[in-house]
Design an enzyme around this catalytic site. Structure first.
Site, short mmCIF file in Angstrom:
data_model
loop_
_atom_site.label_atom_id
_atom_site.label_comp_id
_atom_site.label_asym_id
_atom_site.label_seq_id
_atom_site.Cartn_x
_atom_site.Cartn_y
_atom_site.Cartn_z
N SER A 1 0.82 -1.21 0.00
CA SER A 1 0.00 0.00 0.00
C SER A 1 0.85 1.27 0.00
O SER A 1 0.41 2.32 -0.47
CB SER A 1 -0.93 0.02 1.21
OG SER A 1 -0.18 -0.07 2.41
N ASP B 1 -2.82 6.38 12.09
CA ASP B 1 -2.06 5.64 11.10
C ASP B 1 -0.73 6.37 10.87
O ASP B 1 -0.69 7.42 10.22
CB ASP B 1 -2.86 5.55 9.79
CG ASP B 1 -2.13 4.81 8.69
OD1 ASP B 1 -0.94 4.47 8.86
OD2 ASP B 1 -2.74 4.57 7.62
N HIS C 1 1.11 5.08 6.67
CA HIS C 1 0.80 5.67 5.37
C HIS C 1 0.95 7.19 5.42
O HIS C 1 0.91 7.80 6.49
CB HIS C 1 -0.62 5.27 4.94
CG HIS C 1 -0.79 3.79 4.84
ND1 HIS C 1 -1.31 3.04 5.87
CD2 HIS C 1 -0.47 2.91 3.84
CE1 HIS C 1 -1.32 1.76 5.51
NE2 HIS C 1 -0.82 1.66 4.30
#
Length: 429
Positions: free
Chosen positions: A163, A408, A411
């Site tokens: 990702s 998070d 990311h």
């Protein structure tokens, strides 16, 4: 396009990764879609109580940044032009420059996932978008979308990995798409392969999902519990058939290996049963898998027709104590980079760096490293934090108020740090 080589500074302290916190974020990942020696020459969380726009930045902040970040850089006008063989891009500093506008926003680019569209998800500050990486000894060229598209004319560019690599792909697409007329571009999203097409240039910018590069039981249907993930460390064929005929390949794999657990590694076919796996330490399984990938590259890639790149590991910022914010919660509420020269946290594992360096150093096909690790280490302010999604939905106010669970720090917001990765990538092109 002439192959270039990157270099890896190894003068860093290895620290054990914060495995279980990292695994908690990986569980919820949504599927919305060199030199041949050493690597990593090139190596973001919000303060809710002080939201500030780009038009209200203080001189105090700029002066503080300059004072803390003084180093042995030569004056900008005396720096040499960028030369990948001579420029150590990891040596430099982040400079705050409010005059440099992003080439896109999460409102203007239609191809961003909710996961990384921080401003659209309610992030109140935007300073993280205005820090520019300046190498100490050379001038890093700005991203020139028209020039990049010309270099890709008639070619296929494919990003392959997890990702984080998908984030770099989306950044690249957003950096070029506004330069392509309406009706001359299209996007087709798939579970494993997504393709952005620039029809006017007869070019594609693609993303292929392969979080471990080798095959695993968590490729298409993500296995949330790392304890249940099994890797087929001796096979890359199922994925690699999609890489054939691509002109520029950009690989990465790192964060999925850092669960803090043993890696269940299988030789042979999944069809023969999954009970025959062996539990290996992450660096050991990583080395075996990268050798499998490297053997495929050396056997199947003609370096006269295909460029091969490898994006080095993207740091995680799961422990605020790493940057001496002992009362902090991961990267939550961080609004500026770490300005201590050579900062290194626990989210980058030197053992894994050495694995990549050793494997690539023995390859026949030249591999150019997109050296993001050190420069990204400083950017504790650039992560999605609570301005992201969970299970396909933007976090609720209640969830945002619980950063210990939901922040998070893996990311990155877009626009943001991955745009600098692509600025470097375009310079290598």
């Amino acid at each position: 396009m002439k192959p270039s080589r990157g270099k890896l500074p190894l003068s860093v302290v290895a620290v054990v990764v914060c495995g279980f916190a990292l695994a908690a974020v990986l569980y919820t990942e949504d599927f919305s879609v060199l030199t041949h020696t050493t690597i990593f020459s090139l190596a973001p969380c919000t303060r809710l109580d002080t939201p500030r726009s780009s038009k209200h930045r203080t001189e105090e902040k700029k002066e503080e940044q300059v004072a803390e970040d003084e180093d042995d850089s030569i004056p900008e006008e005396e720096k040499m032009e960028f030369d990948p063989e001579r420029c150590s891009v990891d040596k430099g500093k982040w400079v705050f420059d409010a005059s440099v506008e992003s080439l896109y926003s999460d409102e203007t680019c239609p191809y961003l996932d909710k996961q990384v569209a921080c401003e659209k998800n309610g992030r109140p500050d935007s300073d993280y978008r205005y820090w520019e990486w300046q190498p100490s000894q050379c001038r890093l060229p700005r991203f020139n979308a028209s020039a990049v598209l010309e270099k890709l004319r008639g070619k296929r560019l494919m990003f392959v990995g997890d990702s984080l690599q998908r984030g770099q792909w989306q950044s690249f697409v957003c950096l070029v798409e506004s330069h392509i007329p309406k009706g001359q571009k299209s996007m087709k999203r798939g579970r494993s392969l997504s393709v952005f097409r620039a029809k006017e240039y007869n070019a594609t910018v693609e993303f292929y999902w392969a979080p471990f590069l080798v095959e695993s039981n968590s490729d298409l249907h993500i296995v949330g519990d790392p304890n249940q993930r099994i890797l087929k460390v001796d096979s890359v064929a199922k994925h690699a058939k999609n890489w054939v005929g691509v002109d520029v390949l950009v690989f990465n794999t790192y964060v999925w290996w850092m669960s803090g657990l043993k890696i269940k590694s299988l030789w042979g076919s999944f069809a023969n049963g999954e009970e025959g796996y062996e539990e290996l330490d992450a660096p050991v399984a990583y080395r075996i898998s990268l050798k499998t990938w490297a053997n495929w590259i050396d056997t199947n890639i003609d370096p006269n027709t295909t460029r091969v790149f490898f994006t080095t590991m993207s740091p995680t910022h799961m422990r605020s104590s790493d940057w001496n914010n002992k009362k902090g919660i991961r990267c939550y509420n961080e609004t500026r980079p770490v300005l201590k020269k050579g900062y290194w946290g626990s989210g980058s594992d030197k053992r894994m760096m050495n694995v990549v360096s050793g494997v690539v150093g023995r390859m026949k096909v030249p591999v150019t490293f997109i050296n993001i690790t050190q420069i990204s280490e400083y950017r504790i302010d650039g992560h999605a934090s609570v301005y992201t999604e969970s299970h396909g939905k933007v976090l609720t106010d209640e969830q945002k108020a619980d950063p210990k669970t939901y922040a998070d720090c893996i990311h990155w917001c877009l626009p943001g740090v991955p745009d600098t990765w692509n600025r470097l990538f375009s310079a290598y092109l």
